[in-house]
Write an enzyme that holds these catalytic residues in place. Structure first.
Site, PDB file in Angstrom:
ATOM      1  N   ASP A  94       0.791  -1.237   0.000  1.00  0.00           N
ATOM      2  CA  ASP A  94       0.000   0.000   0.000  1.00  0.00           C
ATOM      3  C   ASP A  94       0.824   1.288   0.000  1.00  0.00           C
ATOM      4  O   ASP A  94       0.288   2.376  -0.192  1.00  0.00           O
ATOM      5  CB  ASP A  94      -0.992   0.012   1.172  1.00  0.00           C
ATOM      6  CG  ASP A  94      -0.336  -0.287   2.517  1.00  0.00           C
ATOM      7  OD1 ASP A  94       0.799   0.196   2.754  1.00  0.00           O
ATOM      8  OD2 ASP A  94      -0.948  -1.002   3.341  1.00  0.00           O
ATOM      9  N   HIS A 111       6.549  -7.664  -1.230  1.00  0.00           N
ATOM     10  CA  HIS A 111       5.518  -8.085  -2.192  1.00  0.00           C
ATOM     11  C   HIS A 111       5.237  -7.010  -3.247  1.00  0.00           C
ATOM     12  O   HIS A 111       4.188  -7.035  -3.886  1.00  0.00           O
ATOM     13  CB  HIS A 111       4.242  -8.481  -1.436  1.00  0.00           C
ATOM     14  CG  HIS A 111       4.450  -9.664  -0.539  1.00  0.00           C
ATOM     15  ND1 HIS A 111       3.638  -9.954   0.547  1.00  0.00           N
ATOM     16  CD2 HIS A 111       5.389 -10.640  -0.557  1.00  0.00           C
ATOM     17  CE1 HIS A 111       4.082 -11.050   1.149  1.00  0.00           C
ATOM     18  NE2 HIS A 111       5.146 -11.476   0.503  1.00  0.00           N
ATOM     19  N   CYS A 144      -0.610  -2.442 -22.555  1.00  0.00           N
ATOM     20  CA  CYS A 144       0.582  -1.591 -22.481  1.00  0.00           C
ATOM     21  C   CYS A 144       0.605  -0.653 -23.684  1.00  0.00           C
ATOM     22  O   CYS A 144       0.419  -1.076 -24.824  1.00  0.00           O
ATOM     23  CB  CYS A 144       1.834  -2.473 -22.477  1.00  0.00           C
ATOM     24  SG  CYS A 144       3.382  -1.531 -22.520  1.00  0.00           S
TER      25      CYS A 144
END
Length: 240
Positions: A94, A111, A144
């Site tokens: 976060d 992570h 993308c």
């Protein structure tokens, strides 16, 4: 005399006061909706366009990027500003430690981060806000812009390996620290959980701050079951 290095391993529990739900707790996301785990599993995400569309919708609706640091994040940054050598090893994606004022170079994100996207083809990265703006504009699975590849959050999904460089740095910090505080982590997800054992093996003072019991409680010098938002600031004030 040199001040002791404090390593803080933070898990989902440190961010629940910021409105970000945990995943494995009694009311965790995976327990309430086991199907949600597919949205962050690499194999499903890459192989199923509908899973990707649901993932983008979830990212848009949860509003995790609007979350603000809480008292626990702020207390960690305050400890660092006070002159105590602090390194944060976080299982969270976060970015709230950095928003609270921790220098980015002192935060190891095991992570990855949900604040950026990455292309699975050419590996270009960018701010997650840019990708979400495209979803808002009507692209339900934005490709993308450089190579047309599949975009994903710059997080480590289930089925992906942790970055060996980040993991190596986390291990080095763990071996060097004198105090290791595991906060808001179930200490069940490896290899992150194993760092608590490494710290104890190296003679560090191990402190576990978590609502539920963890597998490392019996090795800890201190176990704190109080709410993190009040317990961690008090603990860190005492360390100073």
């Amino acid at each position: 005399m040199n001040q002791p290095l404090v390593a803080i391993l933070s898990g989902a529990g440190i961010s629940t006061d910021s409105g970000i739900p945990d995943y494995r707790g009694p009311d965790g996301l995976w327990r309430r909706d086991p199907d949600a785990e597919k949205l962050v599993t690499y194999e499903y995400y890459m192989g199923d366009p509908e899973i990707r569309r649901r993932s983008w919708r979830m990212r848009r609706e949860t509003g995790a990027l609007r979350a603000e640091p809480n008292a626990a994040h702020l207390a960690v940054a305050e400890l660092e500003r006070s002159g105590v050598p602090v390194r944060v090893i976080t299982q969270n994606v976060d970015g709230l430690h950095q928003l609270a004022g921790m220098p980015a170079r002192k935060v190891l994100e095991l992570h990855g981060t949900a604040r950026e996207f990455v292309c699975t083809g050419c590996h270009v990265r960018g701010p997650m806000e840019d990708a979400l703006a495209r979803v808002d504009a009507g692209e339900d699975d934005p490709p993308c812009l450089r190579c047309g590849g599949i975009l994903k959050p710059a997080t480590v999904m289930f089925g992906e390996h942790l970055d060996p460089v980040v993991l190596g740095e986390a291990l080095a910090v763990t071996k060097a620290c004198q105090v290791f505080i595991a906060v808001g982590s179930t200490l069940q997800v490896h290899p992150a959980a194993g760092l608590a054992g490494v710290a104890a093996d190296q003679g560090a003072r191990l402190i576990v701050v978590n609502a539920e019991p963890t597998p490392y409680d019996d090795r800890a010098d201190e176990v704190v079951r109080e709410p993190i938002g009040t317990a961690l600031p008090e603990l860190l004030r005492n360390l100073r």
